[in-house]
Design a protein around this motif. Structure first.
Motif, PDB file in Angstrom:
ATOM      1  N   MET A 133      20.469 -11.639  11.611  1.00 39.46           N
ATOM      2  CA  MET A 133      19.745 -10.589  10.931  1.00 39.46           C
ATOM      3  C   MET A 133      18.485 -11.171  10.301  1.00 39.46           C
ATOM      4  N   LYS A 134      17.424 -10.469  10.443  1.00 46.94           N
ATOM      5  CA  LYS A 134      16.136 -10.938   9.958  1.00 46.94           C
ATOM      6  C   LYS A 134      15.983 -10.660   8.469  1.00 46.94           C
ATOM      7  N   LYS A 135      15.444 -11.649   7.723  1.00 44.47           N
ATOM      8  CA  LYS A 135      15.199 -11.472   6.299  1.00 44.47           C
ATOM      9  C   LYS A 135      14.009 -10.549   6.094  1.00 44.47           C
ATOM     10  N   PRO A 136      14.030  -9.747   5.039  1.00 39.36           N
ATOM     11  CA  PRO A 136      12.867  -8.901   4.768  1.00 39.36           C
ATOM     12  C   PRO A 136      11.669  -9.779   4.417  1.00 39.36           C
ATOM     13  N   ASN A 137      10.536  -9.425   4.942  1.00 37.98           N
ATOM     14  CA  ASN A 137       9.316 -10.171   4.678  1.00 37.98           C
ATOM     15  C   ASN A 137       8.520  -9.411   3.620  1.00 37.98           C
ATOM     16  N   ARG A 138       8.550  -9.914   2.404  1.00 42.19           N
ATOM     17  CA  ARG A 138       7.888  -9.217   1.284  1.00 42.19           C
ATOM     18  C   ARG A 138       6.388  -9.141   1.477  1.00 42.19           C
ATOM     19  N   ILE A 139       5.812 -10.173   2.083  1.00 40.78           N
ATOM     20  CA  ILE A 139       4.366 -10.176   2.304  1.00 40.78           C
ATOM     21  C   ILE A 139       3.986  -9.053   3.260  1.00 40.78           C
ATOM     22  N   GLN A 140       4.733  -8.907   4.349  1.00 37.63           N
ATOM     23  CA  GLN A 140       4.446  -7.829   5.301  1.00 37.63           C
ATOM     24  C   GLN A 140       4.681  -6.464   4.665  1.00 37.63           C
ATOM     25  N   ASP A 141       5.727  -6.346   3.842  1.00 37.89           N
ATOM     26  CA  ASP A 141       5.998  -5.077   3.168  1.00 37.89           C
ATOM     27  C   ASP A 141       4.843  -4.705   2.249  1.00 37.89           C
ATOM     28  N   LYS A 142       4.343  -5.674   1.473  1.00 38.78           N
ATOM     29  CA  LYS A 142       3.211  -5.408   0.582  1.00 38.78           C
ATOM     30  C   LYS A 142       1.975  -5.074   1.387  1.00 38.78           C
ATOM     31  N   SER A 143       1.809  -5.750   2.523  1.00 39.63           N
ATOM     32  CA  SER A 143       0.664  -5.492   3.388  1.00 39.63           C
ATOM     33  C   SER A 143       0.720  -4.070   3.933  1.00 39.63           C
ATOM     34  N   ARG A 144       1.902  -3.631   4.356  1.00 37.78           N
ATOM     35  CA  ARG A 144       2.062  -2.256   4.845  1.00 37.78           C
ATOM     36  C   ARG A 144       1.792  -1.244   3.735  1.00 37.78           C
ATOM     37  N   GLU A 145       2.259  -1.573   2.532  1.00 40.51           N
ATOM     38  CA  GLU A 145       2.031  -0.679   1.394  1.00 40.51           C
ATOM     39  C   GLU A 145       0.531  -0.566   1.097  1.00 40.51           C
ATOM     40  N   LYS A 146      -0.168  -1.688   1.102  1.00 35.68           N
ATOM     41  CA  LYS A 146      -1.620  -1.675   0.882  1.00 35.68           C
ATOM     42  C   LYS A 146      -2.311  -0.912   2.003  1.00 35.68           C
ATOM     43  N   SER A 147      -1.849  -1.086   3.245  1.00 38.53           N
ATOM     44  CA  SER A 147      -2.441  -0.375   4.371  1.00 38.53           C
ATOM     45  C   SER A 147      -2.328   1.125   4.171  1.00 38.53           C
ATOM     46  N   ALA A 148      -1.169   1.557   3.714  1.00 36.92           N
ATOM     47  CA  ALA A 148      -0.973   2.986   3.470  1.00 36.92           C
ATOM     48  C   ALA A 148      -1.914   3.471   2.368  1.00 36.92           C
ATOM     49  N   GLN A 149      -2.070   2.660   1.324  1.00 37.84           N
ATOM     50  CA  GLN A 149      -2.976   3.029   0.233  1.00 37.84           C
ATOM     51  C   GLN A 149      -4.411   3.085   0.742  1.00 37.84           C
ATOM     52  N   HIS A 150      -4.794   2.130   1.564  1.00 35.14           N
ATOM     53  CA  HIS A 150      -6.155   2.099   2.087  1.00 35.14           C
ATOM     54  C   HIS A 150      -6.391   3.267   3.032  1.00 35.14           C
ATOM     55  N   SER A 151      -5.386   3.631   3.815  1.00 35.51           N
ATOM     56  CA  SER A 151      -5.520   4.794   4.694  1.00 35.51           C
ATOM     57  C   SER A 151      -5.702   6.059   3.869  1.00 35.51           C
ATOM     58  N   GLU A 152      -4.965   6.155   2.779  1.00 33.63           N
ATOM     59  CA  GLU A 152      -5.110   7.304   1.891  1.00 33.63           C
ATOM     60  C   GLU A 152      -6.501   7.318   1.268  1.00 33.63           C
ATOM     61  N   ALA A 153      -7.010   6.135   0.930  1.00 38.80           N
ATOM     62  CA  ALA A 153      -8.353   6.039   0.349  1.00 38.80           C
ATOM     63  C   ALA A 153      -9.399   6.527   1.343  1.00 38.80           C
ATOM     64  N   LEU A 154      -9.209   6.154   2.609  1.00 40.02           N
ATOM     65  CA  LEU A 154     -10.159   6.593   3.633  1.00 40.02           C
ATOM     66  C   LEU A 154     -10.075   8.102   3.818  1.00 40.02           C
ATOM     67  N   LYS A 155      -8.866   8.644   3.851  1.00 43.25           N
ATOM     68  CA  LYS A 155      -8.712  10.096   3.993  1.00 43.25           C
ATOM     69  C   LYS A 155      -9.391  10.823   2.839  1.00 43.25           C
ATOM     70  N   ARG A 190      -4.436  -7.429  10.849  1.00 41.28           N
ATOM     71  CA  ARG A 190      -3.080  -7.753  10.386  1.00 41.28           C
ATOM     72  C   ARG A 190      -2.409  -6.554   9.728  1.00 41.28           C
ATOM     73  N   ARG A 191      -3.194  -5.731   9.056  1.00 38.36           N
ATOM     74  CA  ARG A 191      -2.644  -4.568   8.356  1.00 38.36           C
ATOM     75  C   ARG A 191      -2.568  -3.336   9.250  1.00 38.36           C
ATOM     76  N   GLY A 192      -3.190  -3.422  10.410  1.00 41.93           N
ATOM     77  CA  GLY A 192      -3.175  -2.279  11.323  1.00 41.93           C
ATOM     78  C   GLY A 192      -4.080  -1.158  10.864  1.00 41.93           C
ATOM     79  N   VAL A 193      -5.184  -1.517  10.195  1.00 43.02           N
ATOM     80  CA  VAL A 193      -6.148  -0.528   9.730  1.00 43.02           C
ATOM     81  C   VAL A 193      -7.527  -0.913  10.251  1.00 43.02           C
ATOM     82  N   THR A 194      -8.472  -0.005  10.106  1.00 46.60           N
ATOM     83  CA  THR A 194      -9.832  -0.333  10.508  1.00 46.60           C
ATOM     84  C   THR A 194     -10.507  -1.140   9.405  1.00 46.60           C
ATOM     85  N   MET A 195     -11.600  -1.781   9.758  1.00 46.45           N
ATOM     86  CA  MET A 195     -12.377  -2.507   8.756  1.00 46.45           C
ATOM     87  C   MET A 195     -12.872  -1.540   7.693  1.00 46.45           C
ATOM     88  N   GLN A 196     -13.256  -0.359   8.110  1.00 52.86           N
ATOM     89  CA  GLN A 196     -13.733   0.659   7.175  1.00 52.86           C
ATOM     90  C   GLN A 196     -12.646   1.011   6.167  1.00 52.86           C
TER      91      GLN A 196
END
Length: 75
Positions: A1-23, A51-57
């Motif tokens: 079983m794979k350990k949760p990667n906190r860095i990736q989780d935080k990165s995904r959370e930031k990506s979601a916030q940045h996507s919301e900011a763009l919207k 890495r975050r799966g978002v655009t530069m913008q």
């Protein structure tokens, strides 16, 4: 079983916030901002966005909003 990667989780959370900011930013009228930045910074932004799966913008808008929000909170 794979350990949760906190860095990736935080990165995904930031990506979601940045996507919301763009919207939010695109929900209103837009203005173009042209700036000169060092090539190394451009490359770093490009890599971080990929890495975050978002655009530069999305990444830059989210980062600027974070800075402005933190500035307001520290006043």
């Amino acid at each position: 079983m794979k350990k949760p990667n906190r860095i990736q989780d935080k990165s995904r959370e930031k990506s979601a916030q940045h996507s919301e900011a763009l919207k939010a930013a695109t929900a209103e009228a837009s203005k173009r901002l042209n700036i000169q930045i060092p090539e190394s910074l451009h490359a770093s932004i490009k890599i971080a966005a990929a890495r975050r799966g978002v655009t530069m913008q999305e990444l830059v808008i989210g980062a600027v909003k974070d800075v402005l929000e933190n500035e307001v909170m520290s006043e």
